[in-house]
Design an enzyme around this catalytic site. Sequence first.
Site, short mmCIF file in Angstrom:
data_model
loop_
_atom_site.label_atom_id
_atom_site.label_comp_id
_atom_site.label_asym_id
_atom_site.label_seq_id
_atom_site.Cartn_x
_atom_site.Cartn_y
_atom_site.Cartn_z
N GLU A 127 0.86 -1.19 0.00
CA GLU A 127 0.00 0.00 0.00
C GLU A 127 0.89 1.24 0.00
OE1 GLU A 127 -2.76 -0.17 3.23
OE2 GLU A 127 -3.73 -2.00 2.44
N SER A 132 7.38 -2.67 3.26
CA SER A 132 8.16 -3.68 3.97
C SER A 132 7.42 -4.23 5.19
CB SER A 132 9.49 -3.08 4.42
OG SER A 132 10.32 -2.86 3.31
N ILE A 157 1.34 -2.60 -7.78
CA ILE A 157 0.81 -3.94 -8.04
C ILE A 157 1.16 -4.39 -9.46
CG2 ILE A 157 -1.20 -5.45 -7.96
CD1 ILE A 157 -0.25 -4.09 -5.24
N GLY A 340 32.15 -0.13 -21.85
CA GLY A 340 32.56 1.28 -21.93
C GLY A 340 31.37 2.15 -22.35
N GLU A 364 9.34 -7.73 -3.69
CA GLU A 364 9.18 -8.99 -2.94
C GLU A 364 10.13 -9.06 -1.74
OE1 GLU A 364 7.54 -11.44 -6.72
OE2 GLU A 364 7.72 -12.32 -4.75
N GLY A 365 10.23 -7.91 -1.07
CA GLY A 365 11.10 -7.82 0.09
C GLY A 365 12.43 -7.20 -0.30
#
Lengths: 382, 380
Positions: A127, A132, A157, A340, A364-365
């Site tokens: 949200e 986390s 999402i 380069g 995902e964390g």
Amino acid sequence: MTFEPNEAQAAVAATARAYARERIAPTVRENDRSEKFPVQLIRGLGELGLLAVNVPAEHGGSEAGAAAAALSMMELAAVDASVAVIVGVTNMVAETIARYGSPEQKARHLPRLASGEYLAGAFGLSEPGAGSDPSALSTRAERRGDRWVLNGAKQWITSGDVAGVVVVWARTDPALGDGRGITAFLLQPGMPGFSVGRHEEKMGQRCSSTVALAFDGVELPDEARLGTIGQGLAIALSALDGGRIGIAAQATGTMRAAIDAARAYALERKTFGKPIAEHQAVAFMLADMATSHDAARLMTLRAAALKEAGASIGQAAAMAKLFASEASQRVVDAAVQIHGGYGYTEEYPVAKLYRDARVQRIYEGTSEIQRLVISRQLLRDA
Amino acid sequence: MDFQLTDEQRQVRDMCRDFAAKELAPNARRWDLNHEFPREAVKKLGELGLMGIAVPADLGGAGMDNISYALAMEEISRGCAGTGVIMSVSNSLYCDPVMKYGTDEQKKEFLVPYASGEKLGAYALTEPQSGSDAAEIKTTAVARGDEYVLDGSKNFITNGPQADTILVFAMTDKAKRHKGISAFLVPTDTKGFTRSKPDDKVGIRASGSCSLYFEGCAIPKRYRLGAEGDGFKIAMGTLDGGRIGIASQALGIARAGYELALAYAKERKAFGQPISQFQAIQFMLADMATELDAARLLVWRAAALKDKGVRHSTESAMAKLYASEMAERVTSKGIQIHGGYGYIKEYDAERHWRDSRITEIYEGTSEIQRLVISSGVLKD
């Protein structure tokens, strides 16, 4: 101990590799530029069984196991991380429904996820104010008789605008301010009050769409509830354990793409009268890249093997995700360095790899969350 | 795909863990301080079959696979890194090539008592002016009648001060460069063989190393291992296996450092709570544990390939490179978590760090590993 895939696992990997090289590769650059969701590719992947690799065959899945799913992910990501993440999230949603869904939910959603009819599954946990720390989420589901009414918003999402089914986590018991009051629901597009918000413009993984979702009095029957009341956070965390193997596999695939590109360039580009691959400064970068890749691959497959064995995978999945995503970042950076100035242009593939890799350490964390998971476990064990 | 240990492998690991806890860990600090060779412990290692783990039982060894060897090396090195390298040299650098290239007669004399731990072997390739570039060795072996006469010197030879026989690489045909190198089994009571005082090393001080001198050192022709000119091939092939041993040693050292830091972090308090409650410390521990696991998987993969009998140069080099550099990072963080106590000899953190440093150097420096890996990557 054997570190090689068995025949069935190798077959899944070969299928994914062939499709990625023949069908996905020609679309990569244009899809990155246009941010267009790759509808045709997803349908093709559905036909090959790669959208629900680790889902029982009775529900339309390939039932090939977690290691095969990880190998498939590596192959797709070695060609396009955007396609890989769409497929990864769909697989994760399908596995979650297969594990926690009612017979009706499984019958309704799994064959459609597996075949590509749905285009994607989406995972509605984050949200605007809870990333986390998902136990702080504020989307609310209120019980009214045998129905639920959803209000709130979700952020970041993946595939939220194209998914045929979205798992949404909401607070069902506000008295419990923590994770115990959270429940999961299955939403579908077109439900009154369910709308798609802002489409994020991302630096990488651009043909995977990332959107905000809004719920304004969305009414759901109780049959839309996934798992039991209050089980939501447990479902989310267990799904993420598996999802982390998927991201680790994706990062491993990205590394392989970067190594292949850097190796080819280093053999062809000349300075001081010889291919730059013959300069130790460049050759040794390639050695470190290859070593990181191999270690990440082993970490990923170990976590997948543990998952297949039904063991607890929180620690191993977090380690694989942390190691592979951090290694991927270093490897794509080295690949740009080897190229380069050309590495800084979109003419060569490594610029896109560099952009694509960055999010692997975040979604995902984040790496920090992985370290939290790992250190909690090891302090508990000590 | 299968990442599980077999019952037999588990037993070896547990036996070595037990041995290390009882016989090595309590003495490791003293051996380090005194630069003392752990003679009794080495004898017991031999009795347990650990000086020739992969050597068949009828030749004096334990007849186990290379995964078991990696497990044993990790556990022994966790107890005492110096003891670990004594064992690694015996297994990988001495018993392994004698088993692979020796005649039946040579195995009887030069393998059986060594695999069983009655006697100690060593491997002498490095010279004062030739380390990473092994083809440049200057020691010569000249055929004279039914003898070879060796002249030259060797440097940094682990187990050199104690060895009963040393596998020595010498030039038999200088013109052929590395194809002119041959391998010889030289008993250390041979006339013309002398050794220096043991080296004063930064770490792994329970293990001895020294220089070796050959002055008209004559050995019978039957002590040549393999054919004339096979020396370089034997030396390099042996190192592929040796790298698995050293990578496992690095794992053991790193694990010792990590476990010590973990225990210290739970006990030491700052700002009113154990320092393990601070993310700065927790995240260091998380990275240490993650890197340890990654290294272990690379080591086991290389060992599994060796067990299958397939070429594993690149994989062994990856395991050795990653595990050794990991060990240096992990043990350095171990010191950091200990703060000032990490810098004094009363605690073991500084010893683990000193012990780790050599794993990035011997049996091929990190740079040599990168050379091996990059040539593998560029060839594919």
